[in-house]
Scaffold this active site. Structure first.
Site: not given
Length: 1006
Positions: A264, A374, A578
């Site tokens: 991430d 994801d 995201h």
């Protein structure tokens, strides 16, 4: 030997845990350890290596939240270990159950060469295989004491999510710093037993293969001398040779394992820490690639590659070599793994432009797949964008998280709003962190929904979220599963190789039309309102800056700011990741995002102002610059100011203390509560507000989801609602065309101004909320007297229809959905648009009429604010400003126009005279989303547009500048081989568009 599997499993577990695994490292000696704690933010590698550390003992506490500590470990390999394999075991205080979510380290040699990363599932550093004995060992560990933010049960508010509030207490206990002998035979026995034990656990109770494995495992355990595991491990392995050599059946499912570490770009750590997470993970993966010849690793997100290149050149050198060898594979072709629901049309396109261009420029590699494992659902406009960028495939895993309905396919064609289809795969392993456990492999084979017509699926393999990647244990398990009876076949392959096989065996898969809606994480459309406002504002400011800078460059020779725009675009794209744009990151991330958006706005305003002043010249004529695709009548882009509209707005009092606004087109009645009880379309002779209801109604719900606070809103939130109908004041605006409303509730206060300008067919609602609630959800409701079975919400390069009913569980699950600039509800011949300047979440419901007549009305509710406490306990506290407009009588074209108008306000300055637009289009159904100079610096003009109404269009595009030819291109501004040359007559070009078709034209400057 017992036939009872549970007895053998119990025996196997205890022997592995208490005897065999500990014997992997039969001998060890402690290393000497010293540490230097860097003050403040991380320091360059050279500074960390040169620092003078102080001694520290194993068992000592270390690491303030978000701190960096440089450990120096030194020692000597015992002479008696000559001929053996030796590793350093460096345990910083890891919890093996939380890879990627706690402390981590990157190991360096004294010369600054990176060795590998350290994380809970990867604590070893190879010293020699074999060693000679007597070697001096000196390693440096750049250790990050990232605090543990995530504890799934429960989600507890924490101040650790921002360095400014996290405190300075040490977070970790130094656990082990040793040199140790590595017994590979015992390690291999561990893998053998794990693979067979896990496979046995997945086979049917009455399966002959299960009993065969059970007997073999029992015999192997009999062969292990528990007081001499190292001396008997080879004997135990020999008793497993037969069951490990039995080949898989010909019909076995085939899994393409792709080394992976979904990192991430920000989440429970700030952006700066992701730079280091990427360096640690890629160091691990390049080292593993050197050791494992069959292993292949893929990494997406060009931004993360760019970070390595910029910040860790020593790591970048290893990555480049591994890419050249074809085993470290760029994947996805996007700048980041972005949200796809909320980014606007151009932003979504630029994700691919900047991502693909980076990989082309650096490696000459172009990816054919979009890689978004994801992301929280996929907008219906995305297939066309993927195709326009030159790709044809998509991989994601997240839809398996849906809570209500199980998606019916794993491999399928996904069709977008314009009819474009993309070959799409959902890995049936149902995780992007596959670790090659038998349960995962068996689940993938059982779960695969395309059995009988296809047999290939993909498994992203490696620890992700916080990074780490694939381990040597995973590679070893995959080797045993390559051809093993009772299991799916596993083979390391690149994403492209998997997709080639999947397409070849399944050329006509089923088709899914429309959005890929994730039935989870719906609140990400609302959380962290200022982050979302910053994104929307940045997107439109970029549009303006490119348009006016290009116009000024062509007209006046203005220096086009290529580098500045490139940098700003990449910053905006990064923040669409995201977990940033959706509002699900820690407080630190969103605090920095707000500051970044403010800085971007100032830069873009300066570019736009400089370009407009260059265009305007010297003079006293008032000019109006309007970058909206179809400005209102009388205000051409860059044109002279239009005269005021005839007539005006009348403001009259109501008997109940409210007010009526009337401009001859609309009559708006606001009652003493500050609610809109009537919005009458005078031309259509029709009421907008549902009978017995009121619009501009603020509604407050409790908001405490079952899990994932910042991410989720659960449907039961609707069971309890408070209508905010008490007003502190409702007064007439001084301008004579507005009403001001103030209301208080809880610890919060709302101030609204409702205005109806002369000549306008829209009521503008400016709402300021001083928000100090906790675990509440604020909605703004518009009950509309419209009977509609579906409604339209804007998405990238068009709009998408959703049902207003809940006939099936699929419709019912969409109780919170995404729109961009507008929502449009209509009956044949008349409709209503609700447009916004910065909100995305909304819901639409049907209600039986309240006036006794038959039929239903439609209520649109805009989601304004939430107040979750995890991961940011202060989410959205403070002052927020929103702008919405209610447009009665609007058709879909009006919705498109008004949506642009509310987001791209006019800019006024004085100059010599009217500025002709660079490009004009004569059909309002054709919307120009970008006018810019080509990225290659050639000076060519690039124009991107699409059909926005959902029908066929034939339009004339006129270039207001001399050009030597025009070419249809892809998003990367490369000629399309299959595209016919555009029809043109001088500067006039005829374009024919199918519904929602996206076109990019490149004009070669004369």
């Amino acid at each position: 030997m017992h036939d009872d599997r549970s007895l053998v499993e119990a025996r196997l577990k205890r022997v592995l845990d208490e005897r065999v695994r500990p014997a992997v490292y039969p001998e060890s000696v402690p290393l000497d350890v010293a540490v230097w704690h860097a003050p403040g933010e991380p320091v360059p590698v050279a500074e960390g290596l040169a620092a003078e550390p102080a001694p520290i003992e194993v068992g000592a506490r270390w690491g303030a939240p978000w701190g960096t500590s440089w450990f120096r470990v030194t020692g000597t390999v015992p002479e008696a270990w000559a001929g053996k394999t030796v590793e350093a075991l460096l345990d910083l205080g890891f919890d093996e159950n939380m890879p990627g979510f706690q402390c981590e380290g990157l190991v360096y040699r004294p010369d600054g060469t990176p060795v590998k990363g350290l994380n809970p599932r990867n604590q070893w550093v190879r010293i020699g295989a074999p060693v000679a004995g007597g070697e001096q060992v000196r390693l440096h560990v750049e250790a990050a004491s990232n605090p543990v933010i995530l504890d799934y049960h429960p989600f507890l508010p924490t101040r650790l999510g921002d360095k400014e509030t996290a405190g300075s207490d040490p977070q970790y206990t130094l656990t082990r710093m040793d040199l140790a002998v590595f017994d590979e035979t015992v390690w291999q026995l561990v893998i053998d037993l794990e693979v067979l034990g896990e496979l046995m656990g997945e086979l049917p109770v009455d399966s002959p293969r299960r009993h065969e494995i059970l007997r073999a495992v029992d015999r192997a355990l009999d062969a292990v001398d528990l007081q001499d595991v190292n001396g008997t491990a080879a004997r135990a392995r020999a008793r497993l040779t037969g069951v490990l050599a039995a080949p898989a059946v010909p019909s076995a499912h085939r899994i393409s394992a792709v080394g992976h570490a979904h990192i991430d770009s920000a989440w429970l750590w700030p952006l700066r820490e992701t730079v280091r997470k990427v360096a640690r993970t890629t160091s691990n993966m390049t080292a593993l690639l050197e050791d494992e010849p069959d292993f292949v690793f893929a990494m997406s997100q060009a931004q993360q590659w760019a970070w390595i290149k910029e910040h860790r050149p020593e790591v970048w050198a290893k990555v480049k070599k591994a890419v050249a060898d074809g085993r470290f594979v760029p994947a996805g072709g996007m700048w980041v793994e972005s949200d796809t629901n909320m980014p606007g049309s151009e932003a979504m396109a630029r994700q691919f432009v900047h991502g693909k261009r980076f990989f082309l420029d650096e490696f000459g590699i172009e990816n054919d797949e979009a890689w978004l494992p994801d992301t929280f659902g996929f907008a219906a406009g995305l297939p066309q964008i993927i195709k326009a960028a030159g790709s044809t495939r998509l991989l994601t895993q997240k839809i398996s998280w849906s809570q209500t309905n199980r998606f019916p396919h794993h491999t399928f064609w996904w069709e977008g709003i314009d009819g474009t289809r993309i070959f799409t795969h959902f890995p049936p392993v149902d995780t992007y962190n596959c670790s090659m456990k038998g349960g995962e492999i068996a689940h993938a084979a059982r779960n695969f929904k395309d059995k009988g017509v296809a047999r290939h699926s993909l498994a992203p393999t490696g620890w992700g979220d916080g990074g780490g990647g694939t381990t040597r244990e995973m590679v070893a398990k995959a080797a045993r599963l390559r051809d093993l009876e009772g299991s799916a076949r596993v083979e390391w392959e690149t994403p492209a190789a998997f997709f080639d096989k999947a397409e070849a065996e399944y050329p006509e898969p089923p088709v899914w039309v429309g959005e890929l809606y994730l039935e989870l994480h719906r609140a990400t459309l609302t959380s962290q309102a200022k982050t979302k406002q910053g994104n929307r504002r940045s997107e439109h400011l970029l549009r303006e800056a490119e348009l006016w800078a290009a116009t000024a460059a062509v007209r006046t020779g203005f220096p086009y700011p290529y580098e500045e725009l490139d940098r700003i675009w990449k910053t905006v794209l990064l923040h669409q990741f995201h977990d940033i744009l959706p509002g699900s990151s820690i407080a630190w991330v969103h605090r920095e995002a707000r500051a970044t958006y403010d800085r971007i706005a100032a830069e873009l305003d300066a570019i736009t102002e400089a370009a407009q002043r260059a265009l305007a010249g010297e003079g006293t004529t008032e000019l109006v610059f309007n970058a909206a695709p179809h400005p209102r009548a009388g205000v051409p882009a860059g044109g002279a100011a239009a005269p005021a509209a005839p007539g005006g707005t009348r403001l009259t009092p109501r008997e109940d203390g409210g007010h009526v606004l009337d401009n001859g087109l609309l009559r708006i009645a606001v009652d003493a509560r500050g609610l809109v009880v009537s919005a009458y379309d005078l031309e259509a002779d029709r009421e907008t507000v549902a009978p017995g209801r009121a619009a501009n109604l603020l509604q407050l719900h409790p908001d405490f989801p079952n899990m994932w606070d910042a991410w989720d809103v659960d449907e039961f939130y609707r069971n309890t609602v408070t209508d905010l109908t008490d007003a502190d004041e409702v007064t007439a605006g001084e301008d004579g065309a507005s009403v001001r409303i103030v209301r208080s509730f809880g610890a919060s206060r709302v101030t609204q101004v409702l205005s109806l300008a002369a000549g306008e067919r829209r009521l503008v609602l400016d709402t300021e909320v001083d928000w100090h609630e906790t675990e509440k959800f604020l909605k703004l409701a518009f009950p509309l007297d419209v009977h509609a079975e579906r409604y339209a919400s804007e998405t990238q390069f068009g709009h998408f229809h959703r049902p207003t009913h809940t006939n099936t569980s699929w419709e019912a699950a969409k109780f919170e959905a995404c729109n961009h600039r507008f929502v449009h509800v209509a009956e044949p011949g008349w409709g209503v648009a609700i447009v916004n300047d910065s909100t995305y979440g909304h819901d639409v419901t049907r209600t039986v009429r309240a006036d006794g007549d038959r039929g239903t009305t439609t209520t649109v509710r805009v989601s304004l604010l939430r107040a979750p406490r995890f991961p940011d306990p202060e989410t959205d506290q403070g002052v927020h400003r929103f702008r919405h407009a209610l447009a009665p009588g609007a058709d879909i074209g009006d919705a498109v126009r008004e949506g642009w108008r509310i987001n791209v306000p006019e800019r006024r300055l004085t100059g010599a005279g009217e500025v002709a637009p660079l490009v004009t289009v004569d059909d309002p159904a054709v919307v120009v989303t970008a006018v810019k100079l080509a990225d290659d610096g050639s000076g060519d003009v690039v124009v991107r547009f699409h059909e926005a109404h959902g029908g066929r269009a034939r339009a004339t595009l006129t270039a207001g500048f001399a050009h030597a030819g025009v070419t249809a291109t892809d998003l990367l501004e490369r000629p399309l081989a299959e595209a016919a040359a555009p029809e043109h007559d001088g500067e006039r070009i005829t374009v024919r568009l199918r519904p929602f078709e996206l076109v990019t034209l490149r004009f070669r400057r004369a």
